[in-house]
Design a protein around this motif. Structure first.
Motif, mmCIF file in Angstrom:
data_model
loop_
_atom_site.group_PDB
_atom_site.id
_atom_site.type_symbol
_atom_site.label_atom_id
_atom_site.label_comp_id
_atom_site.label_asym_id
_atom_site.label_seq_id
_atom_site.Cartn_x
_atom_site.Cartn_y
_atom_site.Cartn_z
ATOM 1 N N LEU A 77 1.031 2.332 11.043
ATOM 2 C CA LEU A 77 -0.321 2.759 10.697
ATOM 3 C C LEU A 77 -1.340 1.669 11.033
ATOM 4 O O LEU A 77 -2.497 1.964 11.325
ATOM 5 N N LYS A 116 9.845 2.033 5.241
ATOM 6 C CA LYS A 116 8.463 2.274 4.818
ATOM 7 C C LYS A 116 7.549 1.175 5.351
ATOM 8 O O LYS A 116 6.417 1.427 5.740
ATOM 9 N N ALA A 130 0.857 -1.184 0.000
ATOM 10 C CA ALA A 130 0.000 0.000 0.000
ATOM 11 C C ALA A 130 0.889 1.228 0.000
ATOM 12 O O ALA A 130 1.983 1.218 0.561
ATOM 13 N N GLY A 131 0.434 2.276 -0.647
ATOM 14 C CA GLY A 131 1.233 3.497 -0.727
ATOM 15 C C GLY A 131 1.033 4.391 0.479
ATOM 16 O O GLY A 131 0.072 4.256 1.223
ATOM 17 N N ILE A 132 1.980 5.284 0.655
ATOM 18 C CA ILE A 132 1.862 6.312 1.685
ATOM 19 C C ILE A 132 2.033 7.655 0.983
ATOM 20 O O ILE A 132 2.828 7.772 0.051
ATOM 21 N N GLU A 133 1.340 8.656 1.447
ATOM 22 C CA GLU A 133 1.464 9.978 0.865
ATOM 23 C C GLU A 133 2.908 10.448 0.977
ATOM 24 O O GLU A 133 3.432 10.624 2.076
ATOM 25 N N ARG A 134 3.549 10.657 -0.184
ATOM 26 C CA ARG A 134 4.954 11.043 -0.152
ATOM 27 C C ARG A 134 5.144 12.449 0.406
ATOM 28 O O ARG A 134 6.210 12.817 0.860
ATOM 29 N N GLU A 135 4.066 13.245 0.379
ATOM 30 C CA GLU A 135 4.160 14.628 0.828
ATOM 31 C C GLU A 135 4.234 14.746 2.344
ATOM 32 O O GLU A 135 4.564 15.812 2.864
ATOM 33 N N LEU A 136 3.892 13.661 3.059
ATOM 34 C CA LEU A 136 3.797 13.760 4.515
ATOM 35 C C LEU A 136 5.047 13.228 5.198
ATOM 36 O O LEU A 136 5.752 12.382 4.655
ATOM 37 N N ASP A 144 4.070 1.199 7.541
ATOM 38 C CA ASP A 144 2.851 0.399 7.343
ATOM 39 C C ASP A 144 2.419 -0.241 8.659
ATOM 40 O O ASP A 144 1.245 -0.221 9.018
#
Ligand code: ATP
Ligand code: MG
Lengths: 284, 312
Positions: free
Chosen positions: B142, B135, B85-91, B139
């Motif tokens: 989260l 990363k 699953a992806g994570i918002e790269r901006e955060l 996960d």
């Protein structure tokens, strides 16, 4: 390892609180995506300055003291607003779906409508910022004028417009096959329409009938015309344009319908969902 | 009442039968592992339980509700670590944890979760600046932030270095001590042996063996594994059938290698060597060992799938 601290129950957070949080979060994602910020805010500004130079001293109509900025500044404000909603949402949401961010979000207790509300709410905020920049530059540098009595009609038009284009942005994300194709799809659908919609160049004076017709089919011209009427020096009637707003709203509803029927939260499979070669994360 | 029950679950993708009549249950506070090769159907099962995928038939409950129709209240009580699953790269890591945590009614303090997954000091790093293993820890973080009653971990330690794996194991054991029910998938025997109270081995959408790790090993401790390259003779010919029938142990022939699990290695080896000499040959590549859980697992999933075990 701190196995001692079981958390107390703070109760389910309120939906309204979550919505504000979500709008904030989307705004933060936007300001940290330089490319989106560039195309939404800087790009229309460049147009504005270019047009300012090109139309310097051009007479709108013989004997009338009207600056051409009166026409193109509101048009570019609408363009910025549509970039902030339709284009940004369409591209951003599709990329997040591809990367599996949407799937992660769907697995949390965040209500889905709150997620969508955050996307739309932030789109509206960014659109407002973009439009205000265009108008402010128009007022300050290019002699743009507006009857203050028209401010409210302009705001009403703006809200209907950006809400509808936000929904169309979600619809675009719903039908875009991948994050790679989303920018092309967004631009291919927006730019040609923009040229016949009084956004960049005014086709208000005796355009060929077919151009007029094409513009009338899509909602962008209705948005640009309704918004422009608040700035139109020759407008005698009210700056409220219910028929134009209705046309925009119908497109918004259409967008909502497409979104409800077609929206997916999972990355498209087949490309490798199960084999694990997808995404930016090069694990394994 | 068990935290998770799955009864005769089936799911096909087109003509692919990903899950083909699978049943198991996970008790409250238990750590249950689905072990199986690539494509066995593990993620499909887990994602049906998470509410991410629909099922074709069968009965499924988690915490007393059907995840297929459950709403926000259900997701408030579970934690999900997807295989991918992806994570918002901006955060930044901390921003992501604060943001995702906010929608749960119970939440763990962000710093505690950072410590728990071994991201202490990396909270202010943007997620796209993390390594693959780091990363993966986000996960995990989260998945934990909402203090779940049931935690789904789909290959949680893939991409971890050995010490990170140990650390994750400790963390999962710690959660188990808190009473969290955990459903985990894995390709790693050692992981399952350390963590799981019970294991189900899944092959082609079916459970081929189930039990505690020790039960799965069965009488492996008292058995010896004799293994050698089998000469190119017809395994169905009379003398071969007679030879294999005469052995005390269980035999399996995979990829041209004969394996004999036997409690009487001396007699069986004697028979085998006599047969080889009678053939005028030798027992090529002969190995005599004690079977590991991995051997048992490889035996269970059959030769075709052997390659999958090393994978990913
Ligand atoms: N969305 C999908 N569409 C079509 N087929 C799928 C889909 N997801 C999984 N499959 C197929 O279903 C089978 C089971 O896949 P699944 O992902 O559940 O296996 P897995 O046990 O998790 O494997 P791995 O260990 O590689 O993660 C595979 O044959 C896979 O190709
Ligand atoms: Mg899987």
């Amino acid at each position: 390892m701190e196995p001692g601290s079981k958390m107390s129950d703070q109760g389910r957070p309120s939906a309204v609180g979550l919505l504000f949080r979500q709008i904030n979060y989307q705004n933060r994602l936007f300001v940290r995506t330089p490319i989106a910020a560039f195309f939404t805010l800087v790009f229309p500004l460049i147009f504005l300055i270019l047009f300012g130079a090109l139309f310097e001293g051009v007479d709108v109509a013989p004997g009338l003291e009207v600056d051409p900025a009166q026409f193109y500044a509101p048009g570019l404000a609408v363009f910025a607003a549509v970039s902030a909603t339709y284009t940004n949402i369409g591209i951003g949401v599709t990329i997040y779906r591809d990367e599996g961010v949407l799937k992660r979000i769907r697995g949390t207790p965040l209500p889905r409508w709150v997620y969508m509300g955050g996307v739309v709410g932030s789109g509206v905020v960014v659109a407002a910022v973009g439009a205000l920049i265009m108008l402010a530059v128009g007022f300050l540098l290019y002699g743009l004028e507006m009857d203050i009595g028209n401010a409210l009609p302009a705001v009403v038009t703006f809200v209907v417009g950006v809400a509808s284009f936000s929904l169309l942005g979600i619809a675009l994300a719903a039908v875009a096959p991948s994050g790679q194709s989303a920018p092309a799809l967004a631009n291919a659908t927006l730019l040609p329409v923009a040229f016949v919609s009084n956004v960049f160049i005014s086709v208000r004076n005796n355009p060929p009938a077919w151009l007029d017709l094409v513009g009338d089919i899509f909602p962008l011209k209705a948005f640009a015309d309704a918004f422009f009427s608040a700035f139109d020096p020759f407008e005698e009637a009210s700056a409220y344009k219910p028929w134009l707003l209705l046309r925009i709203g119908v497109w918004g509803l259409f967008g909502a319908l497409v979104a409800v029927r077609k929206f997916r939260w999972e990355p498209s499979t087949g490309a490798g969902g199960a084999s694990g070669h997808r995404g930016r994360r090069g694990r394994g | 009442m068990p935290a998770v029950t799955v009864t005769d679950l089936k799911k096909s993708y087109g003509t692919v039968r990903a899950v083909d009549g699978l049943s198991f249950s996970v008790g409250e506070g238990e750590v249950f592992a689905l072990l199986g090769p690539n494509g066995a159907g593990k993620s499909t099962v887990v994602e049906i339980l998470e509410g991410h995928r629909t099922r074709d038939s069968g009965k499924v409950t988690v915490l007393g509700t059907d995840p297929g129709t459950a709403g926000q209240g259900y997701r408030d009580r579970i934690g999900i670590v997807l295989q991918e699953a992806g994570i918002e790269r901006e955060l930044t890591v901390r921003e992501a944890l604060v943001h995702y945590g906010a929608c749960y009614s119970r939440r763990r303090p962000v710093d505690e979760v950072l410590d728990l997954v071994g991201l202490t000091g990396l909270g202010d790093r943007r997620t796209h600046q993390l390594s693959g293993g780091q990363k993966r820890r986000v996960d995990l973080a989260l998945g934990l932030i909402g203090d779940p009653d049931v935690l789904f971990l789909d290959e949680p330690t893939t991409g971890f270095d050995p010490s990170a794996r140990r650390h994750a194991w400790e963390m999962i054991e710690g959660l188990q001590d808190l009473g969290t029910t955990i459903l985990l998938t894995s390709h790693y025997m050692d992981e399952v042996q350390v963590l799981a109270d019970r294991v189900a081995v899944v092959v082609d959408g079916r459970i081929v063996a189930e039990g505690t790790p020790d039960e799965l090993r069965g009488n492996a401790d008292s058995e010896t594994l004799v293994r050698f390259r089998f000469p190119e003779v017809d395994p169905n010919s009379g003398p071969v059938v007679e030879l294999l029938g005469g052995l005390a142990g269980r035999t399996s022939l995979r990829n041209g290698v004969l394996e004999v699990y036997t409690e009487q290695p001396t007699t069986d080896l004697n028979l085998l060597t006599q047969w080889a000499i009678g053939q005028g040959g030798a027992l090529e590549g002969l190995e005599v060992t004690t079977p590991t859980l991995e051997d048992v697992y490889l035996g269970l999933i059959g030769g075709d799938h052997g390659a999958g075990v090393e994978d990913v």
